[in-house]
Design an enzyme around this catalytic site. Structure first.
Site, PDB file in Angstrom:
ATOM      1  N   SER A 182     -41.745  -9.830 -17.798  1.00 54.71           N
ATOM      2  CA  SER A 182     -43.064  -9.285 -17.479  1.00 54.71           C
ATOM      3  C   SER A 182     -43.168  -7.789 -17.768  1.00 54.71           C
ATOM      4  CB  SER A 182     -43.393  -9.561 -16.014  1.00 54.71           C
ATOM      5  OG  SER A 182     -42.441  -8.927 -15.182  1.00 54.71           O
ATOM      6  N   GLY A 183     -42.424  -7.317 -18.777  1.00 56.46           N
ATOM      7  CA  GLY A 183     -42.599  -5.945 -19.244  1.00 56.46           C
ATOM      8  C   GLY A 183     -43.709  -5.906 -20.285  1.00 56.46           C
TER       9      GLY A 183
ATOM     10  N   ALA B 154     -43.658  -6.236 -23.430  1.00 57.52           N
ATOM     11  CA  ALA B 154     -43.583  -7.273 -24.459  1.00 57.52           C
ATOM     12  C   ALA B 154     -44.163  -8.591 -23.938  1.00 57.52           C
ATOM     13  CB  ALA B 154     -42.136  -7.458 -24.913  1.00 57.52           C
TER      14      ALA B 154
ATOM     15  N   THR C 111     -40.061  -1.233 -18.507  1.00 60.30           N
ATOM     16  CA  THR C 111     -41.347  -0.663 -18.936  1.00 60.30           C
ATOM     17  C   THR C 111     -41.879   0.311 -17.878  1.00 60.30           C
ATOM     18  OG1 THR C 111     -41.811  -2.667 -20.193  1.00 60.30           O
ATOM     19  CG2 THR C 111     -43.697  -1.267 -19.637  1.00 60.30           C
TER      20      THR C 111
ATOM     21  N   TYR D 192     -40.393   2.188 -16.022  1.00 63.27           N
ATOM     22  CA  TYR D 192     -39.604   3.426 -15.954  1.00 63.27           C
ATOM     23  C   TYR D 192     -39.900   4.383 -17.104  1.00 63.27           C
ATOM     24  CZ  TYR D 192     -36.285   1.485 -12.487  1.00 63.27           C
ATOM     25  OH  TYR D 192     -35.691   0.961 -11.365  1.00 63.27           O
ATOM     26  N   ALA D 193     -40.592   3.897 -18.141  1.00 59.95           N
ATOM     27  CA  ALA D 193     -40.717   4.721 -19.362  1.00 59.95           C
ATOM     28  C   ALA D 193     -41.421   6.027 -19.042  1.00 59.95           C
ATOM     29  CB  ALA D 193     -41.451   3.953 -20.451  1.00 59.95           C
TER      30      ALA D 193
ATOM     31  N   GLY E 116     -43.276   8.322 -23.563  1.00 61.46           N
ATOM     32  CA  GLY E 116     -44.529   7.784 -24.082  1.00 61.46           C
ATOM     33  C   GLY E 116     -44.353   6.867 -25.282  1.00 61.46           C
TER      34      GLY E 116
ATOM     35  N   GLU F  25     -40.426  14.543 -29.522  1.00 61.16           N
ATOM     36  CA  GLU F  25     -39.102  14.160 -29.014  1.00 61.16           C
ATOM     37  C   GLU F  25     -38.093  14.208 -30.159  1.00 61.16           C
ATOM     38  OE1 GLU F  25     -39.304  10.519 -26.748  1.00 61.16           O
ATOM     39  OE2 GLU F  25     -41.050  11.198 -25.668  1.00 61.16           O
TER      40      GLU F  25
ATOM     41  N   HIS G 117     -28.788   7.812 -23.764  1.00 64.01           N
ATOM     42  CA  HIS G 117     -29.765   8.901 -23.700  1.00 64.01           C
ATOM     43  C   HIS G 117     -28.995  10.166 -23.343  1.00 64.01           C
ATOM     44  CE1 HIS G 117     -33.218  11.324 -22.673  1.00 64.01           C
ATOM     45  NE2 HIS G 117     -34.022  10.360 -23.094  1.00 64.01           N
TER      46      HIS G 117
ATOM     47  N   ARG H  49     -30.976  11.125 -31.089  1.00 67.28           N
ATOM     48  CA  ARG H  49     -30.198  10.961 -29.855  1.00 67.28           C
ATOM     49  C   ARG H  49     -28.706  10.749 -30.032  1.00 67.28           C
ATOM     50  NH1 ARG H  49     -34.188   7.271 -26.355  1.00 67.28           N
ATOM     51  NH2 ARG H  49     -35.647   8.982 -26.136  1.00 67.28           N
TER      52      ARG H  49
ATOM     53  N   HIS I 154     -28.787   3.597 -22.317  1.00 64.92           N
ATOM     54  CA  HIS I 154     -30.248   3.670 -22.183  1.00 64.92           C
ATOM     55  C   HIS I 154     -30.989   2.558 -22.915  1.00 64.92           C
ATOM     56  CE1 HIS I 154     -34.119   5.632 -21.685  1.00 64.92           C
ATOM     57  NE2 HIS I 154     -34.302   5.661 -22.992  1.00 64.92           N
TER      58      HIS I 154
ATOM     59  N   ARG J 242     -32.213   4.081 -32.508  1.00 64.50           N
ATOM     60  CA  ARG J 242     -33.682   4.057 -32.333  1.00 64.50           C
ATOM     61  C   ARG J 242     -34.254   5.465 -32.258  1.00 64.50           C
ATOM     62  NH1 ARG J 242     -37.059   4.031 -27.360  1.00 64.50           N
ATOM     63  NH2 ARG J 242     -35.094   4.597 -26.376  1.00 64.50           N
TER      64      ARG J 242
ATOM     65  N   LEU K  96     -41.604   1.114 -27.065  1.00 58.91           N
ATOM     66  CA  LEU K  96     -42.842   0.541 -26.511  1.00 58.91           C
ATOM     67  C   LEU K  96     -43.723   0.102 -27.678  1.00 58.91           C
ATOM     68  CD1 LEU K  96     -43.516   3.165 -23.682  1.00 58.91           C
ATOM     69  CD2 LEU K  96     -42.675   0.835 -23.383  1.00 58.91           C
TER      70      LEU K  96
HETATM   71  P1  FAD Z   1     -38.670  -4.928 -19.689  1.00 56.96           P
HETATM   72  O1  FAD Z   1     -39.796  -4.026 -19.473  1.00 56.96           O
HETATM   73  O2  FAD Z   1     -37.327  -4.480 -19.295  1.00 56.96           O
HETATM   74  O3  FAD Z   1     -38.972  -6.308 -18.940  1.00 56.96           O
HETATM   75  C1  FAD Z   1     -37.995  -7.321 -18.878  1.00 56.96           C
HETATM   76  C2  FAD Z   1     -38.527  -8.458 -18.032  1.00 56.96           C
HETATM   77  O4  FAD Z   1     -37.709  -9.606 -18.163  1.00 56.96           O
HETATM   78  C3  FAD Z   1     -38.575  -8.160 -16.531  1.00 56.96           C
HETATM   79  O5  FAD Z   1     -39.767  -8.699 -16.017  1.00 56.96           O
HETATM   80  C4  FAD Z   1     -37.379  -8.933 -15.986  1.00 56.96           C
HETATM   81  O6  FAD Z   1     -37.489  -9.295 -14.623  1.00 56.96           O
HETATM   82  C5  FAD Z   1     -37.435 -10.157 -16.879  1.00 56.96           C
HETATM   83  N1  FAD Z   1     -36.175 -10.904 -16.960  1.00 56.96           N
HETATM   84  C6  FAD Z   1     -34.989 -10.480 -17.438  1.00 56.96           C
HETATM   85  N2  FAD Z   1     -34.094 -11.483 -17.375  1.00 56.96           N
HETATM   86  C7  FAD Z   1     -34.731 -12.552 -16.837  1.00 56.96           C
HETATM   87  C8  FAD Z   1     -34.338 -13.883 -16.497  1.00 56.96           C
HETATM   88  N3  FAD Z   1     -33.082 -14.337 -16.676  1.00 56.96           N
HETATM   89  N4  FAD Z   1     -35.260 -14.713 -15.965  1.00 56.96           N
HETATM   90  C9  FAD Z   1     -36.530 -14.296 -15.726  1.00 56.96           C
HETATM   91  N5  FAD Z   1     -36.952 -13.031 -16.022  1.00 56.96           N
HETATM   92  C10 FAD Z   1     -36.052 -12.192 -16.570  1.00 56.96           C
HETATM   93  N6  FAD Z   1     -39.344   3.557 -24.547  1.00 56.96           N
HETATM   94  C11 FAD Z   1     -40.337   4.231 -25.183  1.00 56.96           C
HETATM   95  O7  FAD Z   1     -40.817   3.790 -26.228  1.00 56.96           O
HETATM   96  N7  FAD Z   1     -40.830   5.375 -24.644  1.00 56.96           N
HETATM   97  C12 FAD Z   1     -40.355   5.908 -23.492  1.00 56.96           C
HETATM   98  O8  FAD Z   1     -40.834   6.918 -23.047  1.00 56.96           O
HETATM   99  C13 FAD Z   1     -39.291   5.245 -22.836  1.00 56.96           C
HETATM  100  N8  FAD Z   1     -38.753   5.745 -21.701  1.00 56.96           N
HETATM  101  C14 FAD Z   1     -37.790   5.032 -21.038  1.00 56.96           C
HETATM  102  C15 FAD Z   1     -37.284   5.522 -19.831  1.00 56.96           C
HETATM  103  C16 FAD Z   1     -36.363   4.777 -19.126  1.00 56.96           C
HETATM  104  C17 FAD Z   1     -35.810   5.321 -17.839  1.00 56.96           C
HETATM  105  C18 FAD Z   1     -35.921   3.532 -19.629  1.00 56.96           C
HETATM  106  C19 FAD Z   1     -34.925   2.714 -18.875  1.00 56.96           C
HETATM  107  C20 FAD Z   1     -36.396   3.055 -20.837  1.00 56.96           C
HETATM  108  C21 FAD Z   1     -37.327   3.798 -21.560  1.00 56.96           C
HETATM  109  N9  FAD Z   1     -37.834   3.348 -22.771  1.00 56.96           N
HETATM  110  C22 FAD Z   1     -38.826   4.034 -23.401  1.00 56.96           C
HETATM  111  C23 FAD Z   1     -37.456   2.037 -23.275  1.00 56.96           C
HETATM  112  C24 FAD Z   1     -38.566   1.038 -22.916  1.00 56.96           C
HETATM  113  O9  FAD Z   1     -39.053   1.339 -21.629  1.00 56.96           O
HETATM  114  C25 FAD Z   1     -38.068  -0.381 -22.946  1.00 56.96           C
HETATM  115  O10 FAD Z   1     -37.375  -0.627 -24.119  1.00 56.96           O
HETATM  116  C26 FAD Z   1     -39.233  -1.362 -22.867  1.00 56.96           C
HETATM  117  O11 FAD Z   1     -40.055  -1.050 -21.777  1.00 56.96           O
HETATM  118  C27 FAD Z   1     -38.721  -2.779 -22.755  1.00 56.96           C
HETATM  119  O12 FAD Z   1     -39.810  -3.617 -22.503  1.00 56.96           O
HETATM  120  P2  FAD Z   1     -39.569  -5.176 -22.456  1.00 56.96           P
HETATM  121  O13 FAD Z   1     -40.894  -5.781 -22.198  1.00 56.96           O
HETATM  122  O14 FAD Z   1     -38.818  -5.596 -23.651  1.00 56.96           O
HETATM  123  O15 FAD Z   1     -38.572  -5.391 -21.219  1.00 56.96           O
HETATM  124  C1  SIN Z   2     -37.588   9.707 -22.902  1.00 50.23           C
HETATM  125  O1  SIN Z   2     -38.650   9.916 -22.345  1.00 50.23           O
HETATM  126  O2  SIN Z   2     -36.764  10.583 -23.199  1.00 50.23           O
HETATM  127  C2  SIN Z   2     -37.248   8.306 -23.250  1.00 50.23           C
HETATM  128  C3  SIN Z   2     -37.961   7.954 -24.475  1.00 50.23           C
HETATM  129  C4  SIN Z   2     -37.363   6.726 -25.072  1.00 50.23           C
HETATM  130  O3  SIN Z   2     -36.361   6.203 -24.599  1.00 50.23           O
HETATM  131  O4  SIN Z   2     -37.919   6.290 -26.076  1.00 50.23           O
END
Ligand code: FAD
Ligand code: SIN
Length: 524
Positions: free
Chosen positions: A12-13, A15, A42, A44-45, A48, A113, A241, A288, A349, A384, A390
């Protein structure tokens, strides 16, 4: 319980939610998450989303920056698709109600960045992810065609294997029929049959002791697809990171966004001296992999636990206004970023590798898509570019949704799929076995498979992991399942994939640096 849905979404991120909102016009959707809807990376991002908006920026510049950061391993076709489609995907986010900061003149307030040659990162203060997740969740909650199942754990995707047909990595037409879901309250495993399934389970940073990733980032989707004999790629490229807040008791590590370096923050060592000039002319805004390795080296030279990010020279009001979350967080542990230097250290990260998909998010398994951090599209290559993830999720969830809508029209449910067999399992009372194995795994990965690797370190890691693997499989095979044991098993799988890929790469490239193969092999 047995359930039938047109579109199953695991995660539920950004994607999972954007995909679900799109396919929901065409059938019944079920989003499953092992935690609450908001418990995602997501949310935590900070920094941007990178996207091209105004002159002097151009698609070509963003494309070149992505290719340079990826150190020769990006798929250029995928890079071009992603960046050219960025404008449309950002427009959609704004249409959904997501707010990006603007300047007084009404233009987007773009940040810079590491690795970016222009200011191009759209953001909402320093909490962009929360703004995106909250808005998407609101839309999903209201949608009549979307069912949400929280606190349920996807254990495995269902394939021919569950019909008793032998499947191996050479089997040409493996098909996904849905997934088995563990309900931790009842300990029962439900069968969800779906026409198409999207894996959007995020990354695997929890395989390391120090990570910015939330507890949910345990690589479940990658491990599930690997077990189902799907193709996994580029797992050696785990991104560290450069600047997580040094606060050893805190898990996960709090991120100090790279945008703060883009705003003028300077990296200094414990002697108060700048050091990035020794490593790269782009200084603290080099890609990075370079900055994290430089910090790692400085720490080793001086025997320190952290370096500093110095923001004391920056305009106070703008600093606090642009980075309110970081300001408040640091203040809460006694650091006033307008007056004190911030202690920072690299932390695991981002998982650049993952489930190999094509330009429509299709995995090597039929009717199974992957998007977001669990996938490997070819966009990131060996490293990356900041804030491209995102964006990648948006572009590939959109493309996967278009393909899944068409594909699902011609698919029937497979009713021969049996329910989960839990015969002979006993409840495992000894959580210590699981928590201790997890700690061991994280410590092995951090010590031997971190920013700098070698043949000897990788071999050690592999041998230690083999013991953990055998012990955990034995426990798993006789236990009534819990999310904790499933996550441990998945993380061991991920650790194995990282070590295997790192061992096979006989060069240093991007995020993979080996003392035994310090050079990059030129591609012919
Ligand atoms: P997620 O948002 O991690 O969602 C994963 C989902 O899958 C969750 O709902 C989880 O509960 C579910 N799940 C996992 N395993 C299971 C299972 N077995 N059964 C059921 N559900 C499950 N990227 C950027 O582009 N810009 C940024 O500024 C940035 N800042 C960041 C800062 C931090 C602190 C972090 C940690 C990451 C950052 N990133 C950033 C990276 C980015 O946030 C992530 O790569 C992106 O949000 C991932 O999205 P997602 O939908 O793939 O997964
Ligand atoms: C950050 O804000 O430095 C994280 C950005 C990212 O992981 O893409």
């Amino acid at each position: 319980m047995r359930k039938y849905v047109d579109f199953l979404v695991i995660g539920s991120g950004i994607a999972g939610l954007t995909y679900a909102l799109k396919v929901a016009k065409h059938g019944k959707v079920c989003i499953v998450t092992k935690a609450k809807l908001y418990d995602t990376a997501t949310s935590y991002a900070q920094g941007g989303i990178a996207a091209v908006t105004y002159n002097p920026d151009s698609y070509e510049k963003h494309i070149q920056d992505t290719l340079i950061a990826g150190d020769g391993l990006c798929d250029e076709h995928i890079v071009r698709i992603t960046i050219k489609e960025s404008t449309e995907r950002i427009r959609e986010l704004i249409h959904w109600g997501i707010k990006f900061d603007k300047t007084k003149s009404g233009k987007f307030d773009l940040a810079k960045e590491g690795g970016h040659s222009e200011y191009r990162v759209l953001h909402h203060k320093d909490s962009t992810g929360r703004e995106i997740e909250n808005t998407l969740v609101e839309h999903v909650r209201k949608h009549p065609k979307i069912e949400v199942i929280e606190d349920n754990f996807a254990i495995d995707i269902i394939t021919e294997h569950h019909l008793g047909i032998e499947v191996n990595r050479r089997t040409p037409h493996i098909t996904c029929y849905g997934a088995y879901l563990l309900n931790p309250r009842t300990h029962l495993v439900d069968t969800i049959l779906s026409k198409t399934t999207l894996i959007a389970t995020g990354g695997a940073g929890q395989v390391y002791s120090t990570t910015t990733n939330p507890p949910i980032s345990t690589g479940d989707g990658i491990a599930m697809v690997y077990r189902a004999k799907g193709t996994i790629e580029n797992m050696e490229f785990m991104q560290f990171h450069p600047t997580a807040l040094y606060n050893p008791q805190e898990k996960p590590s709090f991120l100090i966004t790279e945008a703060l370096r883009g705003f003028g923050g300077i990296l200094k060592n414990s002697e108060g001296k700048e050091f990035m000039q020794k490593y790269d002319p782009r200084l603290a805004l080099a890609p990075r992999d370079i900055v994290a390795r430089a910090i790692d080296n400085e720490l080793k030279i001086l025997g320190d636990d952290y370096v500093y990010l110095d923001c004391r020279h920056l305009p106070k009001n703008e600093l606090i206004n642009n980075f309110p979350t970081i300001y408040a967080k640091c203040l809460s542990i006694g650091i006033d970023i307008t007056r004190d230097m911030i202690p920072v250290v690299p932390a695991a990260h981002y998982t650049c590798g993952g489930i190999k998909v094509d330009e429509y998010g299709r995995s090597s398994i039929h009717h199974l898509y992957a998007s977001g951090e669990c996938s490997c599209t070819g966009l990131h290559g060996a490293n990356r570019l900041a804030s491209n993830s995102l964006l990648e999720s948006l572009v590939f969830s959109h493309r996967a949704s278009e393909d899944a809508i068409q594909t699902s029209k011609n698919i029937e449910f497979n009713d021969l799929i049996p329910d989960w067999n839990a015969e002979g399992m006993v409840y495992n009372e000894e959580m210590i076995l699981i928590t201790q194995s997890l700690r061991e795994l994280q410590s092995i990965m951090s010590a031997y498979v971190g920013i700098v690797r070698s043949n000897l370190r990788l071999k050690r890691a592999f041998d230690r992991l083999e013991i953990l693997y055998q012990e955990t499989e034995a426990l798993y095979n006789k236990s009534i399942l819990t999310p904790r044991i499933c996550e441990l098993r998945n993380l061991i799988n991920v650790g194995y994939l990282i070590i295997k890929a790192a061992t096979n790469r006989k060069e240093s490239r991007g995020l993979h640096y080996s003392l035994d193969f310090p050079r990059t092999i030129e591609k012919r």
